[in-house]
Design a protein around this motif. Structure first.
Motif, PDB file in Angstrom:
ATOM      1  N   ASN A 176      64.539  36.226 -28.238  1.00 39.26           N
ATOM      2  CA  ASN A 176      65.630  35.299 -28.964  1.00 39.26           C
ATOM      3  C   ASN A 176      65.330  34.211 -28.322  1.00 39.26           C
ATOM      4  OD1 ASN A 176      66.341  37.024 -31.044  1.00 39.26           O
ATOM      5  ND2 ASN A 176      67.370  39.006 -29.389  1.00 39.26           N
TER       6      ASN A 176
ATOM      7  N   GLY B 113      63.483  31.787 -29.698  1.00 35.64           N
ATOM      8  CA  GLY B 113      62.156  31.661 -30.707  1.00 35.64           C
ATOM      9  C   GLY B 113      61.058  31.054 -30.530  1.00 35.64           C
ATOM     10  N   LYS B 114      60.472  32.170 -29.920  1.00 31.18           N
ATOM     11  CA  LYS B 114      58.689  32.132 -29.772  1.00 31.18           C
ATOM     12  C   LYS B 114      58.384  32.150 -30.851  1.00 31.18           C
ATOM     13  CE  LYS B 114      59.592  35.655 -26.502  1.00 31.18           C
ATOM     14  NZ  LYS B 114      60.872  35.451 -26.837  1.00 31.18           N
ATOM     15  N   THR B 115      58.851  33.243 -31.578  1.00 29.22           N
ATOM     16  CA  THR B 115      58.021  34.114 -32.851  1.00 29.22           C
ATOM     17  C   THR B 115      57.874  32.949 -34.077  1.00 29.22           C
ATOM     18  OG1 THR B 115      58.185  35.909 -32.207  1.00 29.22           O
ATOM     19  CG2 THR B 115      57.892  35.342 -34.678  1.00 29.22           C
ATOM     20  N   SER B 116      59.010  31.862 -34.119  1.00 26.48           N
ATOM     21  CA  SER B 116      59.699  30.588 -34.682  1.00 26.48           C
ATOM     22  C   SER B 116      58.537  29.561 -34.321  1.00 26.48           C
ATOM     23  CB  SER B 116      61.003  30.026 -34.485  1.00 26.48           C
ATOM     24  OG  SER B 116      61.937  31.076 -34.639  1.00 26.48           O
TER      25      SER B 116
ATOM     26  N   GLY C 216      63.503  37.297 -35.989  1.00 24.55           N
ATOM     27  CA  GLY C 216      64.593  38.041 -36.059  1.00 24.55           C
ATOM     28  C   GLY C 216      65.102  38.520 -34.775  1.00 24.55           C
TER      29      GLY C 216
ATOM     30  N   ASP D 106      68.049  21.422 -31.471  1.00 26.01           N
ATOM     31  CA  ASP D 106      69.473  21.321 -33.019  1.00 26.01           C
ATOM     32  C   ASP D 106      71.122  20.961 -31.976  1.00 26.01           C
ATOM     33  OD1 ASP D 106      68.334  23.437 -32.815  1.00 26.01           O
ATOM     34  OD2 ASP D 106      69.036  23.845 -35.017  1.00 26.01           O
ATOM     35  N   GLU D 107      70.873  22.244 -31.699  1.00 28.76           N
ATOM     36  CA  GLU D 107      72.403  22.899 -31.875  1.00 28.76           C
ATOM     37  C   GLU D 107      73.162  22.640 -29.970  1.00 28.76           C
ATOM     38  OE1 GLU D 107      72.015  27.712 -30.566  1.00 28.76           O
ATOM     39  OE2 GLU D 107      72.015  27.584 -33.278  1.00 28.76           O
TER      40      GLU D 107
ATOM     41  N   VAL E 189      62.061  21.739 -31.898  1.00 22.88           N
ATOM     42  CA  VAL E 189      63.601  22.723 -33.055  1.00 22.88           C
ATOM     43  C   VAL E 189      62.278  23.963 -33.070  1.00 22.88           C
ATOM     44  CG1 VAL E 189      64.943  22.924 -34.702  1.00 22.88           C
ATOM     45  CG2 VAL E 189      65.215  20.711 -33.271  1.00 22.88           C
ATOM     46  N   SER E 190      62.259  25.100 -33.162  1.00 24.72           N
ATOM     47  CA  SER E 190      61.347  25.376 -33.830  1.00 24.72           C
ATOM     48  C   SER E 190      61.609  25.798 -35.261  1.00 24.72           C
ATOM     49  CB  SER E 190      61.287  27.194 -32.779  1.00 24.72           C
ATOM     50  OG  SER E 190      60.440  27.091 -31.591  1.00 24.72           O
ATOM     51  N   ARG E 191      62.741  26.302 -35.477  1.00 26.90           N
ATOM     52  CA  ARG E 191      62.642  26.539 -36.948  1.00 26.90           C
ATOM     53  C   ARG E 191      62.451  25.630 -37.846  1.00 26.90           C
ATOM     54  NH1 ARG E 191      68.056  29.275 -37.356  1.00 26.90           N
ATOM     55  NH2 ARG E 191      69.462  27.170 -38.067  1.00 26.90           N
TER      56      ARG E 191
END
Ligand code: GDP
Ligand code: MG
Ligand code: K
Length: 282
Positions: A13, A15-18, A31, A119-120, A145-147
């Motif tokens: 969680n 953010g690797k896949t993002s 997710g 970002d967070e 920010v991967s997203r």
């Protein structure tokens, strides 16, 4: 065009896949990772004249042998030898995320750190001197920010610089485990280096630390060859020496090593990370 093989490594969680989806245009599921399949997804893209092959690996907290994910990631690093590792970390949870980083550093592999979910961190009002932190561990750090893809170009630029050796050879700063542990690590490391049948595996330092931790897989890797029996007895000798010295602590070698690593991380963060609450006081 030159091809650069990169692998995404980090805690679950982070953010690797993002990140993988953003650069490769893939639509892999993002997710909470709760499935039992442990595998890698491969993608491809071009950036700045380079062709990239990127692999999204299962999330892991450590590079030991306690879970299928850990074993999978470790074997991947051994067998596929990516050119540059992208260690993805959660910017606001470095205390925990950087443990894995210390193990990657022990492996002496080329890498860059994606300070993801930046970002967070910014929203929280905390401040991180990531340039200084990156210098302290000898690994370039790039906020991402991967997203949304923010910072990903800068991350890839850093990957290219490392790949092209613009930072010189790998110049990681190993976490110093303290005089006594370092003495044991060094003597096992030197025995590993002196035995040509040990190579090619992981770096001698990583192997020496894992032998002291009694990592069962690294142990059997070594014991498979009779030539290595002197290394295991040296390890036992060093363990006995350390157990005697640290007998008051009641800790095993793994706990002692983890304690030193976490101590280094909190020290480094004390110098570079300012939580929002402290800023208000200043
Ligand atoms: P993985 O387990 O490392 O592959 O992580 P995922 O890519 O599945 O992301 C886990 C969660 O974090 C998802 O809900 C993502 O949308 C979210 N996420 C990923 N990157 C970022 C980021 O940079 N900022 C924020 N705020 N959320 C992110
Ligand atoms: Mg994932
Ligand atoms: K996930």
């Amino acid at each position: 065009a030159k091809t650069i093989n990169i692998a995404l490594i980090g805690n679950p969680n982070c953010g690797k896949t993002s990140l993988f989806n953003f650069v490769s245009g893939s639509r892999e599921h993002v997710g909470n990772y709760s499935g039992v399949t442990v595998d890698a997804k491969e993608g491809h893209f071009n950036y700045n004249g380079y062709q990239f092959n990127i692999v999204d690996l299962p999330g892991t907290y450590s590079l030991s042998c306690y879970s299928p994910e850990e074993l999978y990631v470790r074997r991947f690093l051994l067998n596929e030898t990516p050119d540059v590792i992208v260690n993805v970390v959660v910017s606001s949870n470095l205390e925990r995320n950087l443990y894995l980083t210390t193990e990657l550093i022990d492996m002496d592999r080329s890498m860059v750190i994606a300070l993801n979910m930046y970002d967070e961190l910014e929203r929280s009002g905390a401040k991180l001197d990531y340039k200084l932190l990156g210098e302290m561990i000898g690994v370039p750090m790039v906020p991402t920010v991967s997203r949304t893809g923010q910072g990903i170009d800068q991350l890839l630029d850093a990957v290219i610089r490392v790949y092209e050796g613009e930072h010189g050879a790998v110049r990681h700063v190993h976490v110093n485990l303290g005089h006594e542990l370092e003495q044991s690590v060094n003597s096992i490391k030197n025995a590993l280096k002196a035995d040509p049948s040990v190579l090619p595996h992981f770096s001698p330092r990583y192997m020496a630390i894992k032998l002291l931790e009694r990592d069962t897989e690294i142990n059997s890797l070594i014991s498979r060859s009779m030539q290595h029996s002197n290394i295991l007895s040296l390890r036992d000798q060093e363990t006995a020496r350390l157990e005697h010295i640290f007998s008051d602590s009641g800790n095993d070698m793994s706990s002692l090593i983890a304690h030193e690593k976490y101590g280094f991380i909190s020290g480094a963060l004390a110098e570079t990370y300012t939580p929002a609450s402290q800023q208000a006081e200043n």
